[in-house]
Design an enzyme around this catalytic site. Structure first.
Site, PDB file in Angstrom:
ATOM      1  N   TYR A   1     -39.408  75.031  35.647  1.00 21.24           N
ATOM      2  CA  TYR A   1     -38.653  75.798  34.660  1.00 21.24           C
ATOM      3  C   TYR A   1     -38.399  74.965  33.402  1.00 21.24           C
ATOM      4  CZ  TYR A   1     -34.889  78.568  32.660  1.00 21.24           C
ATOM      5  OH  TYR A   1     -34.119  79.315  31.804  1.00 21.24           O
ATOM      6  N   ASP A   2     -37.971  73.719  33.617  1.00 22.89           N
ATOM      7  CA  ASP A   2     -37.724  72.834  32.473  1.00 22.89           C
ATOM      8  C   ASP A   2     -38.987  72.652  31.645  1.00 22.89           C
ATOM      9  OD1 ASP A   2     -35.327  70.617  34.064  1.00 22.89           O
ATOM     10  OD2 ASP A   2     -35.134  72.563  33.099  1.00 22.89           O
TER      11      ASP A   2
ATOM     12  N   SER B   1     -19.583  74.251  61.381  1.00 21.05           N
ATOM     13  CA  SER B   1     -19.198  75.658  61.402  1.00 21.05           C
ATOM     14  C   SER B   1     -18.415  75.917  62.679  1.00 21.05           C
ATOM     15  CB  SER B   1     -20.417  76.559  61.289  1.00 21.05           C
ATOM     16  OG  SER B   1     -21.425  76.086  62.123  1.00 21.05           O
TER      17      SER B   1
ATOM     18  N   GLU C   1      -4.678  79.472  61.666  1.00 16.33           N
ATOM     19  CA  GLU C   1      -4.766  79.564  60.191  1.00 16.33           C
ATOM     20  C   GLU C   1      -5.645  80.744  59.816  1.00 16.33           C
ATOM     21  OE1 GLU C   1      -6.694  75.958  58.955  1.00 16.33           O
ATOM     22  OE2 GLU C   1      -5.241  74.690  59.985  1.00 16.33           O
TER      23      GLU C   1
ATOM     24  N   LYS D   1      -8.490  82.779  58.367  1.00 16.39           N
ATOM     25  CA  LYS D   1      -9.823  82.307  57.980  1.00 16.39           C
ATOM     26  C   LYS D   1     -10.212  82.971  56.661  1.00 16.39           C
ATOM     27  CE  LYS D   1     -14.483  81.571  59.771  1.00 16.39           C
ATOM     28  NZ  LYS D   1     -15.233  82.151  58.670  1.00 16.39           N
TER      29      LYS D   1
ATOM     30  N   ASP E   1     -12.148  84.088  53.447  1.00 19.81           N
ATOM     31  CA  ASP E   1     -13.542  84.400  53.171  1.00 19.81           C
ATOM     32  C   ASP E   1     -13.868  83.923  51.760  1.00 19.81           C
ATOM     33  OD1 ASP E   1     -15.958  85.301  53.855  1.00 19.81           O
ATOM     34  OD2 ASP E   1     -15.495  87.442  53.685  1.00 19.81           O
TER      35      ASP E   1
ATOM     36  N   TYR F   1      -7.581  72.753  54.269  1.00 21.32           N
ATOM     37  CA  TYR F   1      -7.334  72.990  55.683  1.00 21.32           C
ATOM     38  C   TYR F   1      -7.897  71.958  56.650  1.00 21.32           C
ATOM     39  CZ  TYR F   1     -11.904  75.269  55.184  1.00 21.32           C
ATOM     40  OH  TYR F   1     -13.199  75.550  54.885  1.00 21.32           O
TER      41      TYR F   1
ATOM     42  N   LYS G   1     -12.435  86.421  65.242  1.00 21.79           N
ATOM     43  CA  LYS G   1     -12.714  87.337  64.138  1.00 21.79           C
ATOM     44  C   LYS G   1     -12.036  88.682  64.342  1.00 21.79           C
ATOM     45  CE  LYS G   1     -15.872  85.344  61.466  1.00 21.79           C
ATOM     46  NZ  LYS G   1     -17.167  85.848  61.548  1.00 21.79           N
TER      47      LYS G   1
ATOM     48  N   CYS H   1     -29.408 115.698  33.643  1.00 18.83           N
ATOM     49  CA  CYS H   1     -28.099 115.062  33.609  1.00 18.83           C
ATOM     50  C   CYS H   1     -27.020 116.066  34.020  1.00 18.83           C
ATOM     51  CB  CYS H   1     -27.825 114.541  32.194  1.00 18.83           C
ATOM     52  SG  CYS H   1     -26.126 114.031  31.937  1.00 18.83           S
TER      53      CYS H   1
ATOM     54  N   CYS I   1     -24.706 117.110  30.902  1.00 18.91           N
ATOM     55  CA  CYS I   1     -25.140 117.885  29.741  1.00 18.91           C
ATOM     56  C   CYS I   1     -26.413 118.682  29.973  1.00 18.91           C
ATOM     57  CB  CYS I   1     -25.324 116.963  28.532  1.00 18.91           C
ATOM     58  SG  CYS I   1     -26.796 115.932  28.649  1.00 18.91           S
TER      59      CYS I   1
ATOM     60  N   CYS J   1     -29.825 109.645  31.342  1.00 18.60           N
ATOM     61  CA  CYS J   1     -29.790 110.914  30.625  1.00 18.60           C
ATOM     62  C   CYS J   1     -30.430 110.689  29.259  1.00 18.60           C
ATOM     63  CB  CYS J   1     -28.333 111.331  30.474  1.00 18.60           C
ATOM     64  SG  CYS J   1     -28.074 112.567  29.212  1.00 18.60           S
TER      65      CYS J   1
ATOM     66  N   CYS K   1     -24.681 114.551  25.007  1.00 19.23           N
ATOM     67  CA  CYS K   1     -24.106 114.424  26.346  1.00 19.23           C
ATOM     68  C   CYS K   1     -22.623 114.067  26.249  1.00 19.23           C
ATOM     69  CB  CYS K   1     -24.852 113.357  27.128  1.00 19.23           C
ATOM     70  SG  CYS K   1     -24.215 113.159  28.793  1.00 19.23           S
TER      71      CYS K   1
HETATM   72  S1  IVH Z   1     -12.079  74.624  59.691  1.00 16.72           S
HETATM   73  C1  IVH Z   1     -14.759  72.154  62.173  1.00 16.72           C
HETATM   74  N1  IVH Z   1     -10.285  76.238  58.694  1.00 16.72           N
HETATM   75  O1  IVH Z   1     -14.978  78.988  58.025  1.00 16.72           O
HETATM   76  C2  IVH Z   1     -13.874  73.041  61.396  1.00 16.72           C
HETATM   77  N2  IVH Z   1     -12.566  76.723  58.281  1.00 16.72           N
HETATM   78  O2  IVH Z   1     -17.228  78.779  60.186  1.00 16.72           O
HETATM   79  C3  IVH Z   1     -14.510  73.505  60.146  1.00 16.72           C
HETATM   80  N3  IVH Z   1     -12.926  78.668  56.875  1.00 16.72           N
HETATM   81  O3  IVH Z   1     -17.307  76.796  56.660  1.00 16.72           O
HETATM   82  C4  IVH Z   1     -13.790  74.491  59.381  1.00 16.72           C
HETATM   83  N4  IVH Z   1     -10.814  79.181  56.570  1.00 16.72           N
HETATM   84  O4  IVH Z   1     -15.781  77.992  55.084  1.00 16.72           O
HETATM   85  C5  IVH Z   1     -11.590  75.978  58.823  1.00 16.72           C
HETATM   86  N5  IVH Z   1      -8.580  77.556  57.853  1.00 16.72           N
HETATM   87  C6  IVH Z   1      -9.875  77.290  57.970  1.00 16.72           C
HETATM   88  C7  IVH Z   1     -10.867  78.094  57.368  1.00 16.72           C
HETATM   89  C8  IVH Z   1     -12.201  77.765  57.563  1.00 16.72           C
HETATM   90  C9  IVH Z   1     -12.076  79.503  56.289  1.00 16.72           C
HETATM   91  C10 IVH Z   1     -14.403  78.774  56.771  1.00 16.72           C
HETATM   92  C11 IVH Z   1     -15.073  77.554  56.229  1.00 16.72           C
HETATM   93  C12 IVH Z   1     -16.086  77.119  57.231  1.00 16.72           C
HETATM   94  C13 IVH Z   1     -16.210  78.316  58.099  1.00 16.72           C
HETATM   95  C14 IVH Z   1     -16.463  77.859  59.528  1.00 16.72           C
END
Ligand code: IVH
Length: 718
Positions: free
Chosen positions: A47-48, A94, A128, A130, A132, A257, A345, A439, A442, A457, A463
């Site tokens: 790209y550059d 994760s 805690e 979670k 998003d 967190y 979840k 459309c 109108c 349209c 319109c």
């Molecule tokens: S702890 C080993 N705490 O969830 C512990 N994660 O699937 C690693 N997330 O990638 C994460 N709120 O983006 C933790 N209070 C929370 C969270 C949290 C959201 C997300 C985070 C992580 C994903 C884990």
């Protein structure tokens, strides 16, 4: 054809011009793939290289710089290069998921087994919400924020330090409050609140619409504006901006967190660690709670679930972490997930309902957007009866039919979407959905230009959904330039039913008595009555606009000021233009060819024009307008004494002394009509080096050919 490895200084004008055209195309395609689709098709280095070559050629041939030159695109829009890579001190993991109390219990049993704990041992957890959003890793050295990175593949992320530095100090402290370990990594989630998201999304939608309007007027536009689908997308897109100033304008927040690498231990329990985070100056989610034992989790899950809809940010579950850090260490990991934490979840926010109708909404620029109307249904605590369907391709892809039972989902908690169709429940007579041909606002033809996803349209002038926008354009400075008709006044006159079309503006005087009764317009004060009389005078002063202004004012898609000028110069009078446009409606007609051969008007612009004239309502509105205004004849160029005045001229082959573009522009100024193809009507063909079929055709038809020298001589170019 020029090759990319030819040094720019060795390119001929023709080659340079051709290459600038392909470069503009390739760079735009790469920008779209990168910014719009988040799916780059070429590497950053490639790209550059494209951009550098474009700049080099432009520097050598400044007169060949294109209207749509990529070097003119707004700064920061295009990536200069990607982000640097950043290795995390300890991997960013994760979490395993649990869906329900049974799975959570299974998780706690595994912990007990692993740690060889008896049933009487107490497992204290921290729950805690979670969030998003997007997880980030922040590195502090001697209490100073030095680096921030995205999660990436868990081991190596992208260095987004500059972007993270745009977060408010209260969310991302630049200096930690002592005491702190010399080296520490802090992890958290960056997010956008729902309210901020909605405001941001609406603003993006407004900007996208404005951009579309500029594009329609043939004006320069920056890169496509993306409208994020949910807060998570918005946060992710904001953090991935290559220009931190763009990120700075986005309202991002962060909850901390977890810990990553640390030079000295900070706490013995996770709950104490959260307290340390707060002491250092971070926000920890206020709903986080220490749960005395595993049995408290279920009630906590319910309680957060009930609060979910009223929270100002999206969450998709609750994370439960074993509080004792020594136990966490002993438990360790399986693959990339810890044994000591789990994400419980919330059930997917889905519901099924019946699709009653597909409504078409007409945007202010004429874009037709389908929207589903459904039997109202409760999706995760919110009653839903409308869902966006994005565009007709999406309806076709999911094969959504009226009468279908559909699966609805609230994406990212905010906007409901149709995920799929329950085929077993499809009524026998359900027919595939057909896009509208007209459309709904109108009745004008609706068309979908080739290569575009949006149907539009074509009834621009009449319109009702588009009227206010069209009127605003009609009176704007470069169009009819009527002073005193700002948006507010147009809306007032439109809503009162006085001005529904451009022609109505010129009949305003007849309604003057009525308007004078309005607050702010009337006789009440001298100033008010002056306002109306000034406006009426301004309108009167515009009954004989320049033809190019008039054409531009009609707001035909892709006919910006420049193209309007080309048309005005070519057709000279409004009567002639109107007549030739009507004739050009027939594909293959001479008038259509004439239109397409006007220097600067390509086939796609010709198509837009013809579409405008194909709509009888537009023609009626135009004629109505012409009963009120008489555009002036366009000035003809050249003084008429040049041997090229009024002649049809074609240039072919490579010219030595000027570019072909320049020669064509000169001929144009001398009053010639420059066309691209040779026909019986052609008067002169100027033949440069390596001319091909056009020179041959001229010979066949007996059209007079000129050498470059003869052309320069006759054009008095010396
Ligand atoms: S702890 C080993 N705490 O969830 C512990 N994660 O699937 C690693 N997330 O990638 C994460 N709120 O983006 C933790 N209070 C929370 C969270 C949290 C959201 C997300 C985070 C992580 C994903 C884990």
């Amino acid at each position: 054809m020029s090759r990319r490895d030819t040094p720019p200084e060795e390119l001929t004008e023709t080659e340079a011009s051709a290459e600038l055209a392909t470069l503009a195309e390739e760079i735009t395609a790469a920008d779209i793939a990168y910014h719009q689709n988040d799916a780059p098709e070429i590497t950053d280095a490639e790209y550059d290289a494209l951009r550098r070559r474009n700049t080099a050629i432009e520097a050598l041939f400044p007169h060949l710089k294109r209207e749509d030159s990529p070097s003119e695109a707004s700064p920061g829009a295009a990536p200069a290069a990607g982000f640097a890579k950043s290795r995390h001190g300890t991997p960013m993991l994760s979490l395993d998921n649990a869906f329900g109390a049974d799975e959570f219990l299974e998780f706690t049993k595994t912990i007990r087994r692993f740690l060889k704990l008896g049933d009487d041992a107490v497992l204290r957890f921290v729950g805690e919400p979670k969030i998003d959003g997007l997880s980030v890793n922040l590195t502090y050295e001697h209490g100073k924020f030095v680096r921030g990175a995205t999660r990436g593949d868990g081991t190596i992320g992208e260095d987004i330090t500059r972007n993270l530095e745009t977060l408010p100090e209260t969310y991302l402290p630049r200096t930690l409050k002592a005491p702190f370990p010399d080296q520490i990594e802090i992890r958290g989630e960056v997010f956008m609140t729902k309210a901020d998201f909605i405001a941001f999304r609406d603003e993006q939608a407004r900007l996208a619409e404005e951009r579309e309007q500029r594009r329609e007027r043939g004006e320069k536009v920056g890169p496509e504006i993306r409208i994020p689908a949910n807060p998570r997308n918005a946060a992710a897109g904001s953090l991935r901006q290559l220009d931190p100033e763009v990120t700075a304008k986005r309202p991002l927040k962060m909850f901390a967190y977890a810990q990553g690498a640390s030079s000295t231990p900070v706490a013995e329990t996770h709950s104490d660690y959260l307290k340390a985070l707060e002491r250092w100056g971070f926000h920890v989610n206020p709903l986080s709670k220490v749960l005395p034992d595993e049995h408290a989790a279920e009630a906590f899950q319910d309680s957060i679930g009930t609060q979910r809809a009223s929270l100002d940010y999206d969450i998709d579950g609750v994370v439960y972490k074993l509080d004792r850090l020594d136990w966490q260490t002993r438990l360790g990991f399986v693959g990339r997930t810890p044994r000591w934490a789990i994400a419980w979840k919330f059930p997917a926010e889905q519901a099924t309902t019946v699709l009653l109708e597909i409504q078409i909404q007409v945007g202010r620029t004429g874009a037709l957007t389908p929207r589903a109307v459904m039997q109202p249904v409760n999706v995760g605590g919110v009653m839903v009866q409308h869902a966006t369907l994005h565009n007709e391709d999406e309806i076709a892809r999911k094969d959504i039919r009226i009468g279908d039972t559909v699966v609805l989902q609230r994406a990212g908690d905010v906007i409901p979407q149709i995920v799929s169709v329950v085929l077993e429940k499809r009524p026998k007579d359900a027919a595939p959905w057909q896009p509208l041909t007209h459309c709904p606002a109108c009745g004008s033809h609706a068309v979908r230009p080739e290569g575009e996803v949006v149907r539009r349209c074509t009834g621009g002038l009449i319109c009702p959904a588009q009227t206010v926008e069209r009127l605003k354009h009609f009176v704007s400075r470069n169009a009819m330039d009527i002073e005193g008709l700002g948006e507010e006044n147009i809306i007032a006159l439109h809503d009162a039913g006085i001005v529904k079309s451009p022609a109505d503006i010129f009949r305003l005087e007849k309604r003057a008595d009525e308007i004078r009764q309005w607050e702010g317009w009337g006789k009440a004060s001298k100033k008010d009555s002056k306002k109306l009389s000034n406006l009426l005078a301004a309108i009167e002063g515009r009954r004989n606009p320049a033809l190019e202004r008039f054409i531009f004012a009609l707001g035909i898609r892709r006919i910006g000021a420049q193209n309007a000028k080309l048309l005005a110069r070519h057709y000279q009078t409004v009567e002639h233009w109107r007549e030739r446009m009507i004739a050009a409606r027939v594909i293959g007609s001479e008038a259509r060819e004439e239109l397409g051969s006007i220097q600067g008007i390509g086939p796609s612009i010709a198509t837009e024009l013809v579409e405008f004239f194909q709509e009888p309502r537009n023609l009626a509105a135009l004629d109505d307008l012409l009963s009120e205004v008489k555009p002036e004849q366009a000035e003809s160029f050249g003084d008429g004494t040049s041997p090229f005045a009024g002649k049809v001229v074609v240039f072919t082959g490579t010219l030595e002394r000027s570019s072909r573009d320049e020669a064509e522009a000169i001929a144009d100024r001398l009053g010639a009509k420059v066309t691209k193809s040779v026909s019986k009507k052609t008067d002169f063909v100027v033949v440069g080096a390596d001319a091909g079929s056009k020179a041959k055709k001229a010979a066949e038809l007996g059209v007079r050919t000129l050498t470059e020298a003869e052309w320069r001589e006759m054009a008095s170019l010396g």
